[in-house]
Write a protein that holds these residues in place. Structure first.
Motif, PDB file in Angstrom:
ATOM      1  N   LEU A 212       0.845  -1.197   0.000  1.00 55.47           N
ATOM      2  CA  LEU A 212       0.000   0.000   0.000  1.00 55.47           C
ATOM      3  C   LEU A 212       0.879   1.244   0.000  1.00 55.47           C
ATOM      4  CD1 LEU A 212      -2.753   1.534   0.440  1.00 55.47           C
ATOM      5  CD2 LEU A 212      -2.294   1.317   2.892  1.00 55.47           C
ATOM      6  N   ILE A 213       0.570   2.165  -0.919  1.00 56.86           N
ATOM      7  CA  ILE A 213       1.263   3.450  -0.946  1.00 56.86           C
ATOM      8  C   ILE A 213       0.223   4.518  -0.622  1.00 56.86           C
ATOM      9  CG2 ILE A 213       2.526   5.064  -2.401  1.00 56.86           C
ATOM     10  CD1 ILE A 213       3.038   2.239  -4.051  1.00 56.86           C
ATOM     11  N   MET A 214       0.459   5.269   0.433  1.00 50.16           N
ATOM     12  CA  MET A 214      -0.569   6.241   0.818  1.00 50.16           C
ATOM     13  C   MET A 214       0.016   7.616   1.086  1.00 50.16           C
ATOM     14  SD  MET A 214      -1.544   4.917   4.609  1.00 50.16           S
ATOM     15  CE  MET A 214      -0.355   4.969   5.951  1.00 50.16           C
TER      16      MET A 214
ATOM     17  N   VAL B 145       4.203  -8.563  -6.597  1.00 51.30           N
ATOM     18  CA  VAL B 145       3.620  -7.552  -5.705  1.00 51.30           C
ATOM     19  C   VAL B 145       2.371  -6.956  -6.331  1.00 51.30           C
ATOM     20  CG1 VAL B 145       4.063  -5.419  -4.454  1.00 51.30           C
ATOM     21  CG2 VAL B 145       5.961  -6.939  -4.982  1.00 51.30           C
ATOM     22  N   LYS B 146       1.338  -6.791  -5.515  1.00 53.22           N
ATOM     23  CA  LYS B 146       0.163  -6.074  -5.974  1.00 53.22           C
ATOM     24  C   LYS B 146       0.143  -4.711  -5.281  1.00 53.22           C
ATOM     25  CE  LYS B 146      -4.735  -6.604  -6.962  1.00 53.22           C
ATOM     26  NZ  LYS B 146      -4.609  -5.527  -7.952  1.00 53.22           N
ATOM     27  N   LEU B 147       0.063  -3.635  -6.104  1.00 52.42           N
ATOM     28  CA  LEU B 147       0.138  -2.276  -5.556  1.00 52.42           C
ATOM     29  C   LEU B 147      -1.244  -1.685  -5.318  1.00 52.42           C
ATOM     30  CD1 LEU B 147       2.890  -0.544  -7.755  1.00 52.42           C
ATOM     31  CD2 LEU B 147       3.152  -1.614  -5.528  1.00 52.42           C
TER      32      LEU B 147
ATOM     33  N   ASN C 270      -3.977  -5.159   6.831  1.00 55.54           N
ATOM     34  CA  ASN C 270      -4.356  -6.008   5.701  1.00 55.54           C
ATOM     35  C   ASN C 270      -3.285  -6.061   4.617  1.00 55.54           C
ATOM     36  OD1 ASN C 270      -6.705  -6.138   7.095  1.00 55.54           O
ATOM     37  ND2 ASN C 270      -7.866  -4.814   5.714  1.00 55.54           N
ATOM     38  N   TYR C 271      -2.272  -5.203   4.729  1.00 56.61           N
ATOM     39  CA  TYR C 271      -1.227  -5.170   3.695  1.00 56.61           C
ATOM     40  C   TYR C 271       0.074  -5.732   4.257  1.00 56.61           C
ATOM     41  CZ  TYR C 271      -4.567  -1.961   1.590  1.00 56.61           C
ATOM     42  OH  TYR C 271      -5.702  -1.394   1.076  1.00 56.61           O
ATOM     43  N   ASP C 272       0.871  -6.314   3.361  1.00 54.69           N
ATOM     44  CA  ASP C 272       2.172  -6.833   3.800  1.00 54.69           C
ATOM     45  C   ASP C 272       3.145  -5.689   4.062  1.00 54.69           C
ATOM     46  OD1 ASP C 272       1.601  -9.630   3.570  1.00 54.69           O
ATOM     47  OD2 ASP C 272       1.534  -9.318   1.404  1.00 54.69           O
TER      48      ASP C 272
END
Lengths: 94, 151
Positions: A5-7, A35-37, A51-53
């Motif tokens: 996750l990029i926030m 990887v799923k972004l 919920n994110y790695d």
């Protein structure tokens, strides 16, 4: 498949830049298929961080989340960006 | 297109970030680029998630807010005679003396990816940043941005 996750504060500007930089880096390292972004704003994710790695933020995160989140600002300023990629690689390949 | 309304202001003498952001926001509102509560959005974002960056010895800020407040995408620029204090994007306890402000009114994120990448690359280029600090004409400014691939 790991999730990343990029926030940022609004999910529009700085997280967009960091997402682009990370996509390039994943490609260079042949990791793009592992990887799923996800890109989002912090207010939408504050309760779902677990919920994110891996989580990268270009904005301030509450103290209780600091250990979980990689500071992505070096990818914007260029200073210290190698450290970000080292941390990222560690988390993604473990 | 990001500069077509020519909100490009040189060597302004503002006593605070609020004042500088008010001046820039008013240009955006007057030009019908954003909704009337754009300034409030900018200020609230700045207090929760500040946008100051310290790059190569220069303080740069990229104030922006939710895309719902944006009608037409646009970037506004202001260089400051004396720096004003913004808080650090990465550390809210840290203040940065900002001399260059790029106010971003942005809509969908993927359309703007390449522009934003180029803007960040521009910040990392010391020569361009110094050119921006010294720039006093719109033509010169547009040239610097064009060289960086942003139009």
């Amino acid at each position: 498949m790991k999730t990343l996750l990029i926030m940022c504060g609004t999910g529009v500007a700085t997280s967009t830049v960091v997402t682009g930089k990370i996509k390039d880096w994943l490609k260079e390292n042949n990791l793009e298929n592992t990887v799923k972004l996800y890109q989002s704003k912090i207010s939408d994710e504050i309760n779902s961080i677990d919920n994110y790695d891996v989580v990268i933020s270009t904005t301030i995160v509450p103290d209780n989340l600091k250990s979980k989140v990689i500071n992505g600002v070096p990818l914007l300023t260029g200073v210290g960006k190698e450290d970000v990629f080292i941390q990222l690689k560690e988390k993604l390949t473990n | 297109m990001y500069f077509n309304k020519e909100i490009v202001l040189f060597n302004f003498d503002e006593s605070s970030k609020e004042q500088a952001l008010r001046v820039l926001s008013d240009y955006f509102i007057k030009n019908g680029l954003v909704t009337s509560d754009f300034y409030e959005g900018i200020i609230s974002r700045e207090s929760n998630f500040p946008t100051g960056l310290f790059v190569n010895g220069t303080g740069v800020a990229i104030p922006h807010t939710d895309s719902e407040k944006v009608i037409h995408p646009q970037i506004g620029f202001m260089s400051l005679k004396k720096p004003v204090k913004f808080r650090d994007m990465a550390n809210k306890d840290n203040e940065i003396d900002v001399s260059l402000i790029f106010m971003l009114a942005l809509k969908k994120s993927d359309e703007q990816l390449s522009m934003l990448q180029k803007l960040v690359d521009l910040f990392q280029n010391e020569r361009s940043v110094n050119q921006l600090k010294e720039c006093t004409s719109l033509i010169e400014f547009k040239n610097i941005m064009k060289n960086a691939g942003i139009e």
